[in-house]
Design an enzyme around this catalytic site. Structure first.
Site, PDB file in Angstrom:
ATOM      1  N   ASP A  13      33.185  52.951  37.695  1.00 32.02           N
ATOM      2  CA  ASP A  13      34.023  51.977  36.982  1.00 32.02           C
ATOM      3  C   ASP A  13      35.413  52.588  36.804  1.00 32.02           C
ATOM      4  O   ASP A  13      35.557  53.629  36.162  1.00 32.02           O
ATOM      5  CB  ASP A  13      33.396  51.663  35.618  1.00 32.02           C
ATOM      6  CG  ASP A  13      34.016  50.443  34.965  1.00 32.02           C
ATOM      7  OD1 ASP A  13      34.898  49.822  35.580  1.00 32.02           O
ATOM      8  OD2 ASP A  13      33.616  50.110  33.828  1.00 32.02           O
ATOM      9  N   ASP A 107      37.277  46.622  40.495  1.00 32.17           N
ATOM     10  CA  ASP A 107      37.331  47.934  39.845  1.00 32.17           C
ATOM     11  C   ASP A 107      35.978  48.563  39.545  1.00 32.17           C
ATOM     12  O   ASP A 107      35.925  49.588  38.860  1.00 32.17           O
ATOM     13  CB  ASP A 107      38.148  47.844  38.555  1.00 32.17           C
ATOM     14  CG  ASP A 107      37.532  46.901  37.527  1.00 32.17           C
ATOM     15  OD1 ASP A 107      36.632  46.118  37.899  1.00 32.17           O
ATOM     16  OD2 ASP A 107      37.939  46.946  36.359  1.00 32.17           O
ATOM     17  N   GLU A 108      34.894  48.003  40.042  1.00 34.94           N
ATOM     18  CA  GLU A 108      33.595  48.637  39.795  1.00 34.94           C
ATOM     19  C   GLU A 108      32.605  48.306  40.909  1.00 34.94           C
ATOM     20  O   GLU A 108      32.708  47.280  41.576  1.00 34.94           O
ATOM     21  CB  GLU A 108      33.024  48.238  38.433  1.00 34.94           C
ATOM     22  CG  GLU A 108      32.720  46.764  38.278  1.00 34.94           C
ATOM     23  CD  GLU A 108      32.032  46.440  36.961  1.00 34.94           C
ATOM     24  OE1 GLU A 108      31.132  47.198  36.544  1.00 34.94           O
ATOM     25  OE2 GLU A 108      32.389  45.412  36.355  1.00 34.94           O
TER      26      GLU A 108
END
Length: 359
Positions: A13, A107-108
């Site tokens: 993350d 983003d993850e």
């Protein structure tokens, strides 16, 4: 638990991704409270730097409220092309280790490193290397969680943010879950937490003490999930070809809309964008949803489900028109959106391999 013990899952993350990118690209923003999205009067915060979070500012917060919490808050326009560019570079790093990468957003992502391309013995070492390469090659920090399944890995990645690394080893699973506050369980929102507290469920241990029948009685189908994860079980695969559950588009207007005719006119380009994404997805949807957000940030959605698949723009347009008629407008509208969902999904069974792992 045996199946879970045979897997090595990493959840990566990125730390305050959008805001961190802006601080990296604009050094004058480093160390300052930054909000990506909106402005001091309108819009919604898409991401907040850690300096802004100290003031209680977070994503999805109305910009006006965020500005009232921090006089020095700097608003920055989002640059999604830039975020996508860096997101792809980060994923390229993931693929050095495994092809089993399941992105959840820009983003993850989950990584299954049960078997990895470099023959590295532990998932922990892989997570350390990935974090170091993201930092040295891209200039950003990431947090990583390592465990035996997706549920635990995702919780672990959030445990020591920012720039964190947390490992939940197989023998630590049950003790870790038992001490975990119920609010930390994914799928437990504010209302569900309040309901659980009324049932004297405040920790993972309390949840684990409830029988399967009790949880089904109080939480329906979701009770099945709560029962499994409270016992450390989550057999979901890391799916590199994860199928989207919906496609949609929306827009926040600089000037609020006063009547249905203005809303309908503004909806046309949004619907066109949504339909284009739907056709590109090669999905087959059965549900149309229309979303409207008012000036007081109250949000209302209406949905229409069809027995047959939605296969023409004309049907989509008629469905939106029907939903539009069902709305009662008693104040101005700041946001309009629409989506297609309830996709047909072809499920294919998979089997786990039998491996002995070290964490």
């Amino acid at each position: 638990m045996e199946k879970n013990r045979e897997r090595k899952i990493i959840h990566i993350d990125m730390d305050a991704f959008f805001a961190s990118v802006e601080q990296m690209d604009q050094p004058n923003l480093k160390g300052k409270p930054v909000a990506v999205g909106g402005n001091r009067q309108r819009g919604v915060v898409a991401a907040a730097s850690y300096e802004a979070r100290k003031f209680g500012i977070h994503s999805a917060m109305p910009s006006k409220i965020a500005a009232s919490k921090c006089n020095d808050l700097i608003f920055v326009k989002p640059r999604f092309e830039r975020y996508r560019e860096l997101s792809q570079q980060i994923r390229d790093i993931f693929f050095r280790y495994t092809d089993l990468v399941e992105p959840l957003s820009l983003d993850e992502a989950y990584l299954d490193v049960t078997e990895n391309k470099l023959g590295i013995e532990t998932a922990t070492e892989i997570a350390i290397q990935i974090k170091e390469q993201i930092k040295s090659e891209i200039g950003l920090t990431a947090s990583a969680g390592v465990s035996i399944n997706k549920f635990l890995a995702k919780i672990a990645s959030d445990y020591r943010k920012p720039d964190g690394l947390f490992i939940i080893k197989p023998h630590q699973v049950i003790p870790f879950i038992e001490q975990l506050p119920i609010e930390k369980f994914f799928g437990v929102g504010k209302k569900t937490a309040e309901k659980m507290h009324k049932l004297s469920i405040k920790t993972g241990a309390d949840l684990k003490s409830k029988s399967y029948k009790e949880l089904i009685k109080h939480f329906g189908k979701q009770g099945r999930y709560f029962y499994s994860v409270s016992h450390g079980e989550d057999n979901r695969k890391v799916n590199p070809n994860r199928i989207r559950k919906s496609v949609g588009a929306e827009n926040t207007f600089s000037v609020s809309l006063k009547n249905k005719s203005a809303i309908w006119e503004a909806l046309q380009p949004i619907a066109e964008k949504c339909w284009k994404r739907y056709k590109q997805s090669d999905a087959t949807a059965h549900t149309i949803t229309l979303k409207i957000k008012f000036d007081d940030f109250q949000q209302i959605t209406r949905s229409k489900t069809y027995e047959e698949a939605i296969d023409s723009a004309n049907i989509f347009d008629q469905g939106l028109e029907s939903l539009m008629e069902s709305f009662e407008l008693n104040q101005s509208v700041r946001l309009v959106g629409c989506s297609l969902s309830n996709f047909e999904i072809e499920e294919k069974p998979n089997e786990d391999g039998q491996l002995t792992l070290r964490f």
